[in-house]
Scaffold this active site. Structure first.
Site, mmCIF file in Angstrom:
data_model
loop_
_atom_site.group_PDB
_atom_site.id
_atom_site.type_symbol
_atom_site.label_atom_id
_atom_site.label_comp_id
_atom_site.label_asym_id
_atom_site.label_seq_id
_atom_site.Cartn_x
_atom_site.Cartn_y
_atom_site.Cartn_z
ATOM 1 N N LYS A 17 9.122 -34.472 39.149
ATOM 2 C CA LYS A 17 8.444 -35.046 37.990
ATOM 3 C C LYS A 17 9.218 -36.233 37.402
ATOM 4 C CE LYS A 17 6.278 -30.621 36.824
ATOM 5 N NZ LYS A 17 6.001 -29.652 35.739
ATOM 6 N N TYR A 32 -4.058 -30.733 37.604
ATOM 7 C CA TYR A 32 -3.822 -29.723 36.568
ATOM 8 C C TYR A 32 -5.122 -29.145 36.005
ATOM 9 C CZ TYR A 32 1.250 -30.493 36.384
ATOM 10 O OH TYR A 32 2.601 -30.536 36.676
ATOM 11 N N ASN A 61 10.336 -29.825 33.107
ATOM 12 C CA ASN A 61 10.977 -28.800 33.948
ATOM 13 C C ASN A 61 11.182 -29.269 35.393
ATOM 14 O OD1 ASN A 61 8.347 -28.692 34.799
ATOM 15 N ND2 ASN A 61 8.086 -26.488 34.539
ATOM 16 N N HIS A 72 7.263 -29.335 40.126
ATOM 17 C CA HIS A 72 6.066 -28.501 40.258
ATOM 18 C C HIS A 72 6.030 -28.010 41.693
ATOM 19 C CE1 HIS A 72 1.854 -27.234 40.471
ATOM 20 N NE2 HIS A 72 1.860 -27.832 41.654
ATOM 21 N N GLU A 115 -3.911 -28.931 46.629
ATOM 22 C CA GLU A 115 -2.984 -29.946 46.126
ATOM 23 C C GLU A 115 -2.574 -30.925 47.232
ATOM 24 O OE1 GLU A 115 0.110 -27.558 44.379
ATOM 25 O OE2 GLU A 115 -1.163 -26.915 42.714
HETATM 26 P P1 CMP Z 1 3.976 -26.948 36.596
HETATM 27 O O1 CMP Z 1 4.522 -26.054 37.630
HETATM 28 O O2 CMP Z 1 3.867 -28.384 36.904
HETATM 29 O O3 CMP Z 1 2.528 -26.395 36.183
HETATM 30 C C1 CMP Z 1 1.980 -26.571 34.909
HETATM 31 C C2 CMP Z 1 2.927 -27.258 33.982
HETATM 32 O O4 CMP Z 1 2.587 -27.169 32.614
HETATM 33 C C3 CMP Z 1 4.280 -26.587 34.055
HETATM 34 O O5 CMP Z 1 4.887 -26.808 35.282
HETATM 35 C C4 CMP Z 1 4.957 -27.190 32.857
HETATM 36 O O6 CMP Z 1 5.417 -28.512 33.092
HETATM 37 C C5 CMP Z 1 3.796 -27.248 31.873
HETATM 38 N N1 CMP Z 1 3.831 -26.099 30.949
HETATM 39 C C6 CMP Z 1 3.589 -24.811 31.240
HETATM 40 N N2 CMP Z 1 3.709 -24.049 30.139
HETATM 41 C C7 CMP Z 1 4.026 -24.877 29.134
HETATM 42 C C8 CMP Z 1 4.281 -24.701 27.757
HETATM 43 N N3 CMP Z 1 4.232 -23.494 27.185
HETATM 44 N N4 CMP Z 1 4.591 -25.777 27.019
HETATM 45 C C9 CMP Z 1 4.627 -27.002 27.576
HETATM 46 N N5 CMP Z 1 4.396 -27.233 28.897
HETATM 47 C C10 CMP Z 1 4.106 -26.194 29.656
#
Ligand code: CMP
Length: 143
Positions: free
Chosen positions: A9, A49, A112, A115, A126
């Protein structure tokens, strides 16, 4: 043999973590079958998403994932989906096991760093989204 779609990311790209992250997957024996860097369009982010539409963080998630360059890759290997998810750790870096990519490099549940596909069906969906023109060329060769 299984395939998973990974996104490195914008937070990880900005912090010069592309090599460290791909290196971690390769150390564990996963094979990079396809790779590209791109800035996702809004359309691609919405499609990727789709399952999160309506959640409180949805709009912020679209803004974040389209805010800069992303590295998309296909990783292949035995049980690749589960193995990548173990290496990534829990969505919230504060809850991720020590040594996982999100524990090492993540800041909060949004930022984070990576993904990864969470099921075989989502991996196929995907991969078709992020690598639309090469749907057969990333199948690993024998031997
Ligand atoms: P990802 O694996 O990309 O899939 C969905 C994304 O939404 C996740 O990683 C995070 O980046 C984001 N996400 C999931 N839960 C939360 C949350 N509670 N607050 C903010 N972002 C979130």
């Amino acid at each position: 043999m299984e395939q998973s779609l990974i996104l490195i990311k914008p937070d990880a790209v900005t912090h010069h973590l592309i090599g460290a992250i791909i290196g971690r997957y390769e150390e564990e024996g996963l094979t990079v079958s396809a790779l590209q860097m791109l800035r996702p369009t809004q359309e691609l982010a919405v499609a990727h998403y789709a399952e999160h539409q309506g959640k409180p963080f949805y709009e912020a998630l679209l803004s974040f994932i389209t805010s800069g360059d992303v590295v998309a890759l296909i990783l292949s290997g035995e049980d690749a989906i589960a193995r990548v998810r173990l290496l990534n750790g829990a969505t919230d870096p504060q809850k991720a096991d020590a040594g996982t990519l999100r524990a090492l490099y993540g800041e909060d549940p949004m930022h984070n760093v990576v993904h990864a596909s969470n099921s075989s069906a989502n991996a196929q969906r995907e991969i078709a989204l992020w690598f639309p023109k090469s749907e057969t060329s990333h199948v690993p060769s024998e031997g």
